[in-house]
Design a protein around this motif. Sequence first.
Motif, short mmCIF file in Angstrom:
data_model
loop_
_atom_site.label_atom_id
_atom_site.label_comp_id
_atom_site.label_asym_id
_atom_site.label_seq_id
_atom_site.Cartn_x
_atom_site.Cartn_y
_atom_site.Cartn_z
N ILE A 238 63.35 5.82 16.46
CA ILE A 238 62.67 4.52 16.54
C ILE A 238 63.69 3.39 16.68
O ILE A 238 63.52 2.48 17.50
CB ILE A 238 61.78 4.31 15.30
N LYS A 239 64.77 3.45 15.91
CA LYS A 239 65.81 2.43 15.98
C LYS A 239 66.46 2.40 17.36
O LYS A 239 66.64 1.33 17.96
CB LYS A 239 66.86 2.70 14.90
N ASP A 240 66.81 3.58 17.89
CA ASP A 240 67.48 3.66 19.19
C ASP A 240 66.57 3.21 20.33
O ASP A 240 67.01 2.52 21.25
CB ASP A 240 67.97 5.09 19.44
N LEU A 241 65.30 3.60 20.26
CA LEU A 241 64.37 3.22 21.32
C LEU A 241 64.07 1.72 21.30
O LEU A 241 63.89 1.10 22.35
CB LEU A 241 63.08 4.03 21.20
N THR A 242 64.01 1.16 20.11
CA THR A 242 63.80 -0.29 19.99
C THR A 242 64.95 -1.04 20.66
O THR A 242 64.72 -2.02 21.41
CB THR A 242 63.69 -0.72 18.52
N ALA A 243 66.16 -0.59 20.42
CA ALA A 243 67.33 -1.23 21.03
C ALA A 243 67.34 -1.04 22.54
O ALA A 243 67.63 -1.98 23.30
CB ALA A 243 68.61 -0.67 20.42
N LYS A 244 67.01 0.17 22.99
CA LYS A 244 67.02 0.45 24.43
C LYS A 244 65.92 -0.32 25.15
O LYS A 244 66.13 -0.82 26.27
CB LYS A 244 66.86 1.95 24.65
N ALA A 245 64.74 -0.43 24.54
CA ALA A 245 63.61 -1.12 25.17
C ALA A 245 63.95 -2.57 25.48
O ALA A 245 63.45 -3.15 26.45
CB ALA A 245 62.38 -1.03 24.28
N ALA A 246 64.81 -3.16 24.66
CA ALA A 246 65.18 -4.57 24.86
C ALA A 246 66.13 -4.76 26.03
O ALA A 246 66.33 -5.89 26.50
CB ALA A 246 65.82 -5.11 23.59
N THR A 247 66.71 -3.67 26.54
CA THR A 247 67.72 -3.79 27.61
C THR A 247 67.19 -3.42 28.99
O THR A 247 67.87 -3.69 29.98
CB THR A 247 68.93 -2.89 27.30
N VAL A 248 66.02 -2.76 29.07
CA VAL A 248 65.53 -2.34 30.38
C VAL A 248 65.04 -3.55 31.16
O VAL A 248 64.48 -4.49 30.58
CB VAL A 248 64.40 -1.29 30.25
N PRO A 249 65.23 -3.57 32.48
CA PRO A 249 64.77 -4.70 33.30
C PRO A 249 63.26 -4.89 33.18
O PRO A 249 62.51 -3.92 33.10
CB PRO A 249 65.17 -4.29 34.72
N LYS A 250 62.83 -6.14 33.18
CA LYS A 250 61.41 -6.43 33.07
C LYS A 250 60.71 -6.07 34.36
O LYS A 250 61.14 -6.41 35.45
CB LYS A 250 61.21 -7.92 32.76
N PHE A 251 59.59 -5.35 34.24
CA PHE A 251 58.82 -4.92 35.40
C PHE A 251 58.04 -6.09 35.97
O PHE A 251 57.38 -6.83 35.23
CB PHE A 251 57.87 -3.79 34.99
N THR A 252 58.10 -6.28 37.30
CA THR A 252 57.45 -7.43 37.91
C THR A 252 56.33 -7.04 38.88
O THR A 252 55.67 -7.91 39.44
CB THR A 252 58.48 -8.28 38.68
N GLY A 253 56.12 -5.74 39.08
CA GLY A 253 55.10 -5.30 40.02
C GLY A 253 53.74 -5.10 39.35
O GLY A 253 53.48 -5.63 38.26
N GLN A 254 52.89 -4.34 40.02
CA GLN A 254 51.56 -4.05 39.48
C GLN A 254 51.64 -2.88 38.52
O GLN A 254 52.08 -1.80 38.86
CB GLN A 254 50.58 -3.72 40.61
N LYS A 255 51.22 -3.12 37.29
CA LYS A 255 51.31 -2.08 36.27
C LYS A 255 50.29 -0.98 36.53
O LYS A 255 49.22 -1.21 37.08
CB LYS A 255 51.08 -2.69 34.88
N PRO A 256 50.61 0.25 36.14
CA PRO A 256 49.67 1.35 36.32
C PRO A 256 48.38 1.12 35.54
O PRO A 256 48.39 0.46 34.50
CB PRO A 256 50.44 2.56 35.76
N ASN A 257 47.31 1.66 36.06
CA ASN A 257 46.03 1.57 35.37
C ASN A 257 45.42 2.96 35.31
O ASN A 257 44.74 3.40 36.24
CB ASN A 257 45.10 0.61 36.11
N CYS A 258 45.73 3.67 34.25
CA CYS A 258 45.27 5.04 34.07
C CYS A 258 44.35 5.10 32.85
O CYS A 258 44.83 5.21 31.70
CB CYS A 258 46.46 5.97 33.87
N PRO A 259 43.05 4.99 33.05
CA PRO A 259 42.11 4.96 31.92
C PRO A 259 42.14 6.29 31.15
O PRO A 259 42.02 7.36 31.74
CB PRO A 259 40.75 4.74 32.59
N LYS A 260 42.29 6.17 29.83
CA LYS A 260 42.27 7.36 28.98
C LYS A 260 40.82 7.78 28.75
O LYS A 260 39.96 6.94 28.47
CB LYS A 260 42.95 7.08 27.65
N PRO A 261 40.54 9.08 28.84
CA PRO A 261 39.16 9.55 28.59
C PRO A 261 38.73 9.27 27.17
O PRO A 261 39.55 9.22 26.25
CB PRO A 261 39.28 11.08 28.82
N ASP A 262 37.46 9.03 26.98
CA ASP A 262 36.91 8.77 25.64
C ASP A 262 36.96 10.05 24.80
O ASP A 262 36.83 11.15 25.32
CB ASP A 262 35.48 8.28 25.75
#
Length: 262
Positions: A238-262
Motif C-alpha cells: 500500500i505504501k509503495d503503490l501510494t508513492a508510485k501512483a503520485a508519479t504516473v502521468p495524468k491521463f488526459t484521454g477518454q477513460k474506459p467505461n466497463c460496467p461491472k455486472p450486478d
Amino acid sequence: MRLKTLVLSLASVAIVTACATSPTGRNQVILFSDNQMSDLGSQSFEEMKTELTISKDTKTNTYVQCVTNAILEYVPIQGSFTQWEVVIFDSEQVNAFALPGGKIGVYTGLLNVAVNQDQLATVIGHEIAHVLAEHSNERMSHAQLANTGMQLSNIALANQDYRNEIMALMGVGVQYGVMLPYGRTQESEADIVGLELMAKAGFDPYQSVDLWKNMAKASGGNQPPELLSTHPSHDTRIKDLTAKAATVPKFTGQKPNCPKPD
C-alpha cells in the motif's frame, strides 16, 4: 584439467549470454526462449480449461474483457504470439494469473474484492506485467541452474511431478497442490509495471491502494509477517503503490467505461 576449464568457461559464457534486463532495469538470468515459454504457457492453459469450470456469464465475460482490452492497447507487441486470450473461471478463489503466450485467467471470486473496473485493472495489469517481465522464465531458469532435474518439454508436463512444479513456477500451482508464489522482488516489479499500464489505459492508479486494502481485509489478518513471506506485506504494498501512483502521468484521454455486472 583443460577439459574441466573448458566446460566451466562454456558454462560461464552460457550464463552471461542468458543475462537479460527487466522492464525496471533489474538484471535477470533467462535461459529459455520466448517461443519455448509461449508454447509451455499455451499448453498449460489449454489443460486448465479442461480441468476448471469456465464462466459462461455474458456480462461477467464482457466486463473482464473490456478492462483487459483497455490495458492491452498499451502493451507492446510480443514476438512469440500475436493475440492475448482471456478466460474467466467460475471459482470463489480470489485470484488471477497470466501465462507466457498471452494467456490470462481471472477467477470470479476476485470480483468480490476488486470491486470496480479500476481495481480489476490493477490486478490484470499486475498479471500482464509478470509476463512482460518474464518472471516465469526467470524462475524456471533459476530452477534449471539449481540442477533440479526439471526438463522444459511436453514430457515434463506429462509427468505429474514435473507438471505440478512447472505450473507452480508459472504462478498457477495453487490449483495443483504446489504453492510457489512469486518472490518479493518480482511481485514489487509487477506492481510497478502493472500500475503504469493501468494508468496509461485511463484507470485510476490510486484505486490500486484501495484494492490492497480490500485484499488485507479479505485475508482476515492471517498474513504472516513480511520477513517470513515471499510477498511484500499489505502495508508495504500500500505504501509503495501510494508513492508510485503520485508519479504516473495524468491521463488526459477518454477513460474506459466497463460496467461491472450486478
